[in-house]
Design a protein around this motif. Structure first.
Motif, PDB file in Angstrom:
ATOM      1  N   LEU A   1       0.947  -1.429  -0.044  1.00  0.00           N
ATOM      2  CA  LEU A   1       0.205  -0.316   0.317  1.00  0.00           C
ATOM      3  C   LEU A   1       0.725   1.503  -0.257  1.00  0.00           C
ATOM      4  O   LEU A   1       1.713   1.566   0.406  1.00  0.00           O
ATOM      5  CB  LEU A   1      -1.048   0.176   1.129  1.00  0.00           C
ATOM      6  N   ASP A   2       0.370   1.985  -1.200  1.00  0.00           N
ATOM      7  CA  ASP A   2       1.181   3.711  -0.937  1.00  0.00           C
ATOM      8  C   ASP A   2       0.183   4.604  -0.436  1.00  0.00           C
ATOM      9  O   ASP A   2      -0.390   4.781  -1.306  1.00  0.00           O
ATOM     10  CB  ASP A   2       2.130   3.562  -2.309  1.00  0.00           C
ATOM     11  N   ILE A   3       0.767   5.202   0.477  1.00  0.00           N
ATOM     12  CA  ILE A   3       0.462   6.418   0.878  1.00  0.00           C
ATOM     13  C   ILE A   3       1.892   7.435   0.441  1.00  0.00           C
ATOM     14  O   ILE A   3       2.577   7.750   1.398  1.00  0.00           O
ATOM     15  CB  ILE A   3      -0.345   7.058   2.024  1.00  0.00           C
ATOM     16  N   VAL A   4       1.286   8.651  -0.298  1.00  0.00           N
ATOM     17  CA  VAL A   4       2.102   9.737  -0.693  1.00  0.00           C
ATOM     18  C   VAL A   4       1.615  11.105  -0.609  1.00  0.00           C
ATOM     19  O   VAL A   4       0.360  11.671  -1.113  1.00  0.00           O
ATOM     20  CB  VAL A   4       2.935   8.763  -2.828  1.00  0.00           C
ATOM     21  N   TYR A   5       2.768  11.892  -0.457  1.00  0.00           N
ATOM     22  CA  TYR A   5       2.494  13.379  -0.422  1.00  0.00           C
ATOM     23  C   TYR A   5       3.501  13.646  -1.281  1.00  0.00           C
ATOM     24  O   TYR A   5       4.521  13.389  -1.231  1.00  0.00           O
ATOM     25  CB  TYR A   5       2.638  14.022   0.287  1.00  0.00           C
ATOM     26  N   GLY A   6       3.158  15.209  -2.388  1.00  0.00           N
ATOM     27  CA  GLY A   6       4.022  15.401  -3.140  1.00  0.00           C
ATOM     28  C   GLY A   6       4.486  16.750  -3.827  1.00  0.00           C
ATOM     29  O   GLY A   6       3.241  17.236  -3.427  1.00  0.00           O
TER      30      GLY A   6
END
Length: 228
Positions: free
Chosen positions: A204-209
């Motif tokens: 699972l990926d949770i990403v802020y960019g």
């Protein structure tokens, strides 16, 4: 035409503590030199939301043949909204392993494809990127990318680059941070967490960019990857 910033579906080299079924996967920008498990299919999918109203919905199936264990094939299908307009693209790509990290102590590969080598793709480009992966220790890997992208509409070629660090914080949790860019454009960055669920079978990926497509926008991405 807007130049979209550099990225290829983010990849994760196998750490000794990492679930072995995930040699690569996710919505990160910087590629590594790893190849998906030969004889297995993978599915990566994610959705990204920007505070300027842009949206991305993406699915990327891929596979590595047992007869060609050093080549990974991928087809990315993406629907995105930019500047209020929707567009759908299909982007084939291949990654060829040139140096195996277990054998040589570092990984080297060549990624080529049509569409944009990026988090947000553009069907009118082709690209070639060389990923280099260097293990610092059994829990930290560094990745460096350099390559070129050709805009077929504007007849223009630009250089692209990226750097990433991956830390295995726990046997089932990875931390990832990266910066990436293209000539004459603002660099972008992403950071996030990757928990491994269901006995390590799903990532699972949770990403802020920030600034993923050359504009000063904030992005939140949620996605997952699975091999079967």
């Amino acid at each position: 035409m807007k130049k979209f910033l550099f990225a290829v579906s983010a990849v994760t080299l196998s750490f000794s503590a990492m679930p072995a079924s995930f040699a690569n996967g996710g919505p990160y920008a910087v590629d590594d030199a790893g190849i998906a498990t030969p004889g297995m299919f993978k599915l990566e999918t994610w959705t990204s939301f920007a505070n300027n109203g842009d949206r991305v919905y993406l699915a990327s199936p891929g596979f590595t043949l047992e007869a060609l264990p050093f080549v990974e094939f991928e087809l990315t299908m993406e629907s995105r909204r930019a500047d209020g307009e929707w567009a759908t693209t299909f982007a084939p790509a291949a990654k060829i392993a040139l140096r195996d990290i277990d054998e040589h102590g570092y990984g080297l590969a060549l990624s080529v494809g049509s569409g944009h080598a990026g988090v947000i793709r553009n069907a009118d480009t082709i690209y070639a990127v060389v990923p280099l992966s260097l293990p610092v220790n059994e829990r930290l890997n560094l990745h460096f990318n350099a390559g070129v992208e050709r805009d077929l509409t504007e007849n223009e070629t630009v250089g692209v680059w990226g750097m990433a660090a991956q830390v295995m914080a726990h046997d089932r949790l990875e931390l990832i941070g990266e910066v990436f860019g293209a000539e004459n454009d603002r660099p972008g960055w992403q950071a996030g967490i990757r928990p491994f669920l269901f006995d390590g079978n799903v990532a699972l990926d949770i990403v802020y960019g920030r600034n993923l497509d050359g504009e000063r926008a904030d992005w939140l991405t949620v996605g997952f990857a699975v091999e079967f």
